[in-house]
Design a protein around this motif. Sequence first.
Motif, short mmCIF file in Angstrom:
data_model
loop_
_atom_site.label_atom_id
_atom_site.label_comp_id
_atom_site.label_asym_id
_atom_site.label_seq_id
_atom_site.Cartn_x
_atom_site.Cartn_y
_atom_site.Cartn_z
N ASP A 149 84.32 66.83 135.29
CA ASP A 149 85.33 67.98 134.71
C ASP A 149 85.97 68.62 135.81
N GLN A 150 85.59 68.47 137.06
CA GLN A 150 86.49 69.21 138.20
C GLN A 150 87.57 68.26 138.63
N ALA A 151 88.12 67.15 138.05
CA ALA A 151 89.06 66.34 138.44
C ALA A 151 90.34 66.86 138.86
N ASP A 152 90.89 67.94 138.01
CA ASP A 152 91.85 68.53 137.87
C ASP A 152 91.77 69.57 139.26
N ARG A 153 90.66 70.18 139.34
CA ARG A 153 90.46 71.06 140.58
C ARG A 153 90.70 70.15 141.88
N PHE A 154 89.72 69.10 141.72
CA PHE A 154 89.93 68.25 142.91
C PHE A 154 91.43 67.80 143.42
N ALA A 155 92.17 67.34 142.31
CA ALA A 155 93.49 67.06 142.35
C ALA A 155 94.28 68.11 143.03
N GLU A 156 94.06 69.19 142.67
CA GLU A 156 94.77 70.15 143.11
C GLU A 156 94.60 70.71 144.64
N GLN A 157 93.22 70.56 144.75
CA GLN A 157 92.82 70.76 146.37
C GLN A 157 93.43 69.74 147.32
N GLU A 178 85.51 59.46 144.78
CA GLU A 178 85.40 58.66 143.56
C GLU A 178 84.34 57.91 143.52
N ASP A 179 83.44 58.02 144.54
CA ASP A 179 82.18 57.52 144.56
C ASP A 179 81.19 58.26 143.57
N ALA A 180 81.28 59.74 144.01
CA ALA A 180 80.61 60.85 143.30
C ALA A 180 80.83 60.75 141.78
N VAL A 181 82.10 60.83 141.42
CA VAL A 181 82.33 61.13 139.88
C VAL A 181 82.13 59.64 139.39
#
Length: 305
Positions: A149-157, A178-181
Amino acid sequence: MTSTDIEITADLVRDLLNDQHPDLADRPLRLGARGWDNQQWRLGDDLAVRLPWATPGADDLLLKEHAWLPSLAPLLPLPVPVPQRLGVPTPRFPRPWIVTTWVPGTPADQAPLTRAADAADTLAAFLGALHRPAPADAPGGRGRGALADQADRFAEQFAAVTGQGLLADPDGVLAVWEDAVAAPDRTGPAVWLHGDLHPANVLTRDGDLCGVIDFGDLRAGDPATDLASAWVLLPDGAVDRFHTVCRPAPDAATLRRARGWAVLGALDGVLIGEAGVQGRPGGKATWGPPAHAALRRLVATTADA
């Protein structure tokens, strides 16, 4: 200034104590710290007054600490700030506030952990005691669910730090994420989490952990969220020992998810250390070095896997 345009001063804090907790009002009072959400004023030798001063959501975080920490604190092997009194909103200060115990020590962003084995053991013992199944009415987090669910947060960071040239190995960081998700989701019961174990929320003395503060993100969830702190807090060479002494021992999927949470926390630290966050001016320079060190360790871990 608070969101209600009231400046928090020693006189204001003293007036609030006189009005609601007069038995504490004569104690020495001095500013302890200004965080993102709260100001903390030290009250005598053993207490502190915590008042929300920036984000509107800080009110709920303080009330959550007041509701849950008194029952959790006796179960934990490290000192934590235990709420003692509640201040209710009034026209003078229309937000709740609390009086807690004062936890001595120096934040780890200012005095990093250096005793690797001791720090690993202490952190593992603390999380082992905290990570017990949470009750059904335990609070949730501020929009923090599964790692995916944190994909957008990661992309922004990631875009922010790479755009400023702040990463030594962006491809390596992306590979960790990518390994973590891709790791399997947790299937066990939700456990109690601190939820925000970055260096400024951990206290040190003589190179070891001596306290944990700021439980505003206390919630139920995946222990991987807190296990991520090992890469951010511990010195080089200590993470493997931490995983060895953790009880219960984390499985491979949990560690993969933990690396993802560690990446998110470290990217936050890089951004805050370099240029501030969320429109607030300036940064906190002491947050940058541990964040960069965490990313270096994380990339090395994935490369060795």
